[in-house]
Design an enzyme around this catalytic site. Structure first.
Site, short mmCIF file in Angstrom:
data_model
loop_
_atom_site.label_atom_id
_atom_site.label_comp_id
_atom_site.label_asym_id
_atom_site.label_seq_id
_atom_site.Cartn_x
_atom_site.Cartn_y
_atom_site.Cartn_z
N GLN A 78 62.94 37.32 128.06
CA GLN A 78 62.79 38.38 129.05
C GLN A 78 63.88 38.25 130.11
O GLN A 78 63.71 37.56 131.12
CB GLN A 78 61.40 38.33 129.70
CG GLN A 78 61.15 39.54 130.56
CD GLN A 78 59.70 39.67 130.98
OE1 GLN A 78 58.82 38.96 130.51
NE2 GLN A 78 59.45 40.59 131.87
N PHE A 79 65.00 38.94 129.88
CA PHE A 79 66.13 38.85 130.80
C PHE A 79 65.79 39.37 132.20
O PHE A 79 66.40 38.98 133.18
CB PHE A 79 67.36 39.59 130.24
CG PHE A 79 67.27 41.08 130.30
CD1 PHE A 79 67.79 41.77 131.39
CD2 PHE A 79 66.66 41.82 129.28
CE1 PHE A 79 67.72 43.15 131.46
CE2 PHE A 79 66.59 43.19 129.34
CZ PHE A 79 67.12 43.87 130.44
N THR A 80 64.77 40.22 132.31
CA THR A 80 64.43 40.79 133.61
C THR A 80 63.90 39.75 134.60
O THR A 80 63.76 40.04 135.78
CB THR A 80 63.42 41.94 133.47
OG1 THR A 80 62.23 41.45 132.85
CG2 THR A 80 64.00 43.08 132.63
#
Length: 150
Positions: A78-80
């Site tokens: 999850q890059f966010t």
């Protein structure tokens, strides 16, 4: 490396209407990777994740690790998690590693976790549009950052 841990009664990740990873009792790990992450970050987080005493003992006290309750771990990229929200209303993801850097680190993280737990660790699909379902147990949600070891 930044992670969000959620103690779950169950969790799954679906890609294109197909469940690609699922667990029952255990920990859902959402993981965000940045360029500066290394094996040292991986080792620190894997040790913390597997030894964190967030499961209830016979007296209902959070005193047992995921290993001690024979739980499982589901890992979802999850890059966010590296969103910068200081300026404006559109998050910036400049700190999140690009796929060519993040994927090998993500794979090392999963492999290190599998070696530590002695079993397969289900995952999502890196970069895919994933639907994550979970039954949060507690709820227990913990945020950890290997660059800020609080």
């Amino acid at each position: 490396m930044r992670v969000v841990l959620q103690r779950v009664a169950s969790a799954s990740v679906t890609v294109e209407d197909r469940i690609v990873g699922a667990i029952q009792k255990g920990i859902l790990v959402l993981v965000g990777i940045e360029d500066a992450d290394s094996q040292e970050d991986i080792d620190w987080l894997v040790t913390k994740i597997t030894q964190l005493r967030i499961f209830g003992d016979d007296n209902g006290v959070m005193n047992l690790s995921v290993e001690e309750v024979n739980g499982d771990v589901l890992v979802v990229s999850q890059f966010t998690l590296h969103a910068a929200t200081k300026k404006g209303n559109r998050p910036s993801y400049i700190k999140a590693a690009r796929p060519e850097i993040a994927i090998p680190i993500y794979e090392k993280f999963v492999n290190t976790l599998e070696n530590k737990m002695g079993k397969k660790v289900p995952t999502g699909i890196f970069g895919a549009d994933m639907k994550v379902a979970l039954l949060n147990d507690g709820p227990v949600t913990i945020i950890m950052d290997s660059k800020n070891k609080e």
